[in-house]
Design a protein around this motif. Structure first.
Motif, PDB file in Angstrom:
ATOM      1  N   LYS A 619       0.826  -1.209   0.000  1.00 20.40           N
ATOM      2  CA  LYS A 619       0.000   0.000   0.000  1.00 20.40           C
ATOM      3  C   LYS A 619       0.864   1.264   0.000  1.00 20.40           C
ATOM      4  O   LYS A 619       0.551   2.258   0.658  1.00 20.40           O
ATOM      5  N   ASP A 620       1.955   1.216  -0.749  1.00 20.14           N
ATOM      6  CA  ASP A 620       2.888   2.337  -0.804  1.00 20.14           C
ATOM      7  C   ASP A 620       2.419   3.313  -1.878  1.00 20.14           C
ATOM      8  O   ASP A 620       2.884   3.296  -3.022  1.00 20.14           O
ATOM      9  N   VAL A 621       1.469   4.155  -1.504  1.00 14.87           N
ATOM     10  CA  VAL A 621       0.857   5.074  -2.470  1.00 14.87           C
ATOM     11  C   VAL A 621       0.730   6.460  -1.860  1.00 14.87           C
ATOM     12  O   VAL A 621       0.777   6.629  -0.642  1.00 14.87           O
ATOM     13  N   ALA A 622       0.564   7.440  -2.724  1.00 16.52           N
ATOM     14  CA  ALA A 622       0.320   8.823  -2.308  1.00 16.52           C
ATOM     15  C   ALA A 622      -0.985   9.292  -2.926  1.00 16.52           C
ATOM     16  O   ALA A 622      -1.321   8.917  -4.052  1.00 16.52           O
ATOM     17  N   PHE A 623      -1.732  10.111  -2.176  1.00 18.34           N
ATOM     18  CA  PHE A 623      -3.009  10.643  -2.636  1.00 18.34           C
ATOM     19  C   PHE A 623      -2.954  12.172  -2.660  1.00 18.34           C
ATOM     20  O   PHE A 623      -2.226  12.808  -1.899  1.00 18.34           O
ATOM     21  N   ARG A 624      -3.810  12.758  -3.521  1.00 24.30           N
ATOM     22  CA  ARG A 624      -3.935  14.220  -3.562  1.00 24.30           C
ATOM     23  C   ARG A 624      -5.260  14.586  -4.218  1.00 24.30           C
ATOM     24  O   ARG A 624      -5.666  13.971  -5.205  1.00 24.30           O
ATOM     25  N   ARG A 625      -5.925  15.599  -3.663  1.00 23.68           N
ATOM     26  CA  ARG A 625      -7.151  16.095  -4.290  1.00 23.68           C
ATOM     27  C   ARG A 625      -6.846  16.650  -5.667  1.00 23.68           C
ATOM     28  O   ARG A 625      -5.828  17.283  -5.903  1.00 23.68           O
ATOM     29  N   CYS A 626      -7.764  16.423  -6.586  1.00 22.80           N
ATOM     30  CA  CYS A 626      -7.634  16.967  -7.942  1.00 22.80           C
ATOM     31  C   CYS A 626      -8.318  18.347  -8.006  1.00 22.80           C
ATOM     32  O   CYS A 626      -9.292  18.574  -7.289  1.00 22.80           O
ATOM     33  N   PRO A 627      -7.795  19.253  -8.870  1.00 23.77           N
ATOM     34  CA  PRO A 627      -6.631  19.130  -9.756  1.00 23.77           C
ATOM     35  C   PRO A 627      -5.387  19.703  -9.098  1.00 23.77           C
ATOM     36  O   PRO A 627      -5.466  20.394  -8.085  1.00 23.77           O
ATOM     37  N   PHE A 628      -4.222  19.449  -9.699  1.00 23.90           N
ATOM     38  CA  PHE A 628      -2.974  20.003  -9.187  1.00 23.90           C
ATOM     39  C   PHE A 628      -1.953  20.094 -10.317  1.00 23.90           C
ATOM     40  O   PHE A 628      -2.116  19.495 -11.387  1.00 23.90           O
TER      41      PHE A 628
END
Length: 709
Positions: A619-628
């Motif tokens: 589960k080595d992931v990164a998240f971010r709200r869109c957009p960027f």
């Protein structure tokens, strides 16, 4: 819930009537100070609230010595705020009468609404509509109310006040849970922590935790915000409030519960809230520099230290100790949270050894018990930590010695001189002492923690605040053409065509209706090739054997074409088959996964990780709200634990990070522009080729939401 803009929730004047009223009516007022309708009046009278208190009770001429009024219509003036302490079956009528009088704000203690099911939710919606029509703001229902310690306004029925009233101070508390919010206040009071205000929001029919954070972010008397939430009901006001707090350099430390499946279910049943995805919540809070506390103790530790208003950028920790074991423990705690502890410069170490040959001067700096014989050593070692080590945070461990009557005054003098000479540094002491001694240390500017690990966690949080306050504005998202999505989930080939319009590149490929077309395509790309069944109804092709790798010649293509058609017919006989996709087989790149899913609270959220075991198991992931923009995308890519595999670890060529960031950024804009019809996107795998050679999606799924989603 009725739509509203985030901006409308934030102005000070919109909530001043609620949090700093000049007059308050109590509907359901009681002469019994122990009853729900009597507690607010008793508290305000006891603490000398300077505003007007207007009890409403049709059965009594006076309430707790104050003139009472038979009805809302009989009130001699329009109060700023009304406290509603009546049963649920009377609450709707009460709201209508308050609206007719033009009351600006209401605090509803009454329970029995959305938290009880559909009928209660419908009644709550009607009350909200009543409030909206008149411009009234509603706190609750099913809330424990609020208090403002500076004005002695107590619009709450909490029994915690029986143990003592708040000491006015710089920390504001915003809590969805009434009992837990007042629990936070009670713990703060027991530890001598000053509170500016405490607001509990309950069901949040109208006002929510985000609104309260927004008010505190603008309140001159609130410097630090402590928040508790079970679910974010209005992401717009919440995010606007967090951005305002960051802009005003007001730290927000938050407990967001519902991490586990059991916790999420409890949150929904308790407050009719949507808990959302916890990993997404982590990412959103980090985006705005909010520190997420794991425990109540940690939340109060961080809030208390934040009142020092020292938020270092590039935070480092220097440790001074009289115990080698405590130094090791502190070092472990710092490594666990990611707070750097660089070693002292060699020259500084040599100077300290010259002073005390058997010290350990690396960092932690162990001045040993010899310091008890010569307390001037404490000052010399602490000065070296600050001036030569350059650490922005200092933790000094002196255990019970620091509280000994024979030691404490001189210790305070030695460390106090260093602290006074360096007011931009954070100083934490880990000592065991009586409350009066601790109070004396804290009055002189030190933060005292019995457990050094707690001190490390709080110091680390100060650096996170500092980084957030100093961070430059992110780059604007790229310009991406708006792409019209189909009504149904498309095939892989169609998905890649749509993504290509947004500048998201795929490996060269061709959709083939016949075996001979497939052979021609393969020969054009050059062997080996990849072959995949092409169907909008078979999204997970590998699960049915619908993907063939390393197809090496024309005969293999013909046989593969037939085999894929056969497997699809057996595994999904009703599926629409459009043919077979033939693609150039890429090699030499790093497999990644890029994706988007629509979070129920925060909308489209992008994900990045390495492919295979890294995403499936680790589960080595990164998240971010869109957009960027591409800068944020590159930060995401570099943030995962497996990033060294992309950066050239163990002699591997570095991957094309710039191309990968460009693809991720464009994907975020594509998802944002797609609107609610987009349920999710999976690009897996994406091949990040060696630097300068680009990044290409080898598979793509665009999931269109069902009509009733």
């Amino acid at each position: 819930m009725l739509a509203r803009s985030a901006e409308a929730a934030l102005p000070m004047e919109a909530l001043s009537a609620l949090l700093a009223p000049a007059s308050v009516a109590v509907i359901g007022a009681s002469g019994d100070a122990a009853r729900i309708g009597g507690r607010p009046i008793a508290a305000m009278l006891a603490r000398g609230f300077q505003g007007r208190i207007l009890p409403v009770n049709p059965n009594r001429p006076t309430v707790q010595g104050l003139p009472a009024f038979a009805s809302i219509a009989d009130l001699p003036e329009v109060p700023d705020v009304a406290i509603i302490a009546v049963p649920a079956n009377v609450a709707e009528v009460t709201m209508t009468e308050l609206a007719e009088r033009g009351v600006k704000a209401a605090i509803m203690f009454s329970a029995g609404f959305a938290e009880m099911g559909d009928a209660g939710a419908a009644a709550e919606a009607r009350m909200l509509e009543t409030a909206r029509r008149s411009g009234m703001r509603l706190l609750g229902p099913n809330c424990l109310g609020l208090f403002n310690a500076r004005t002695n306004f107590f619009g709450t029925f909490t029994s915690s006040l029986e143990r003592g009233y708040p000491t006015p101070g710089p920390i504001g508390i915003a809590s969805q849970s009434g009992a837990y919010g007042m629990h936070l206040f009670g713990m703060a009071r027991e530890h001598g922590i000053g509170i500016s205000c405490c607001v509990t929001t309950g069901n949040e029919a109208d006002l929510n935790v985000g609104d309260m954070i927004g008010w505190m972010a603008q309140d001159p008397g609130t410097e630090v915000i402590a928040a508790y939430s079970e679910g974010i009901r209005d992401s717009r006001s919440f995010l606007a409030a967090l951005e305002l707090a960051r802009r005003n350099r007001k730290p927000v430390v938050m407990m967001k519960v519902g991490r586990s499946a059991v916790g999420s279910a409890a949150a929904r049943s308790h407050t009719a809230s949507i808990a959302g995805d916890d990993a997404v919540t982590d990412a959103v809070l980090a985006e705005f520099g909010v520190v997420r506390a794991r425990t109540t103790e940690e939340l109060l530790d961080i809030a208390r230290l934040a009142t020092k208003r020292i938020y270092p950028v590039g935070n480092t920790l220097g440790v001074l100790t009289i115990s080698g074991g405590a130094g090791v423990l502190t070092s472990d705690a710092a490594e666990a949270v990611g707070l750097p502890m660089p070693a002292m410069p060699e020259a500084a170490q040599a100077e300290l050894r010259a002073v005390l040959p058997f010290c350990a001067p690396q960092n932690p700096v162990d001045c040993t018990a010899q310091a008890l014989n010569d307390l001037s050593l404490v000052g010399r070692f602490a000065t070296a930590l600050v001036e030569q080590g350059g650490y922005s945070s200092i933790l000094a461990f002196f255990t019970h010695t620091g509280g000994a009557a024979s030691v404490a005054p001189r210790l305070r003098q030695e460390l106090g001189a260093v602290r006074a000479a360096h007011p931009d540094r954070l100083f934490v002491l880990s000592i065991l002492a009586n409350p009066d001694q601790i109070r004396t240390f804290e009055e002189e500017g030190f933060a005292v923690f019995e457990d050094p690990s707690r001190g490390v966690a709080a110091l680390h949080a100060m650096g996170r605040f500092g980084e957030a306050f100093a961070a430059p504005a992110p780059a604007a998202p790229p310009e991406v053409p708006a792409v019209a999505l189909p009504e149904r989930t498309p095939s892989e080939a169609e998905a890649k065509r749509l993504l290509a319009q947004a500048g998201i590149e795929a490996a060269p490929e061709c959709a083939c209706a016949t075996a001979e077309e497939a052979v021609a395509a393969a020969q054009g790309f050059g062997f080996p090739v990849v072959m995949k069944i092409l169907s909008p109804d078979i999204l997970h092709k590998s699960e049915i054997g619908g993907v063939l790798l390393n197809v090496a010649d024309a005969q293999g293509v013909r046989e593969g074409f037939a085999l894929l058609k056969q497997r699809a017919a057996e595994a999904a006989p009703q599926a629409r088959i459009e043919g077979v996709l033939v693609a150039k087989q890429l090699s030499g790149g790093v497999e990644c996964i890029l994706g988007v899913h629509r979070d129920p609270v925060f909308g489209p959220v992008a994900m990045f990780g390495l492919g295979g075991i890294f995403v499936e198991v680790l589960k080595d992931v990164a998240f971010r709200r869109c957009p960027f923009g591409e800068d944020v995308a590159e930060t995401m890519i570099r943030s995962i634990r497996g990033a060294p595999l992309l950066l050239g670890a163990r002699g591997r060529p570095p991957a094309d990070i710039k191309a990968l960031a460009r693809m991720l950024s464009r994907l975020s804009v594509f998802a944002h522009q797609a609107g609610p019809s987009l349920a999710g996107i999976d690009l897996n795998p994406v091949f990040a080729m060696p630097e300068g050679q680009g990044a290409f999606a080898a598979d793509a799924v665009i999931d269109i939401a069902e009509d009733d989603a």
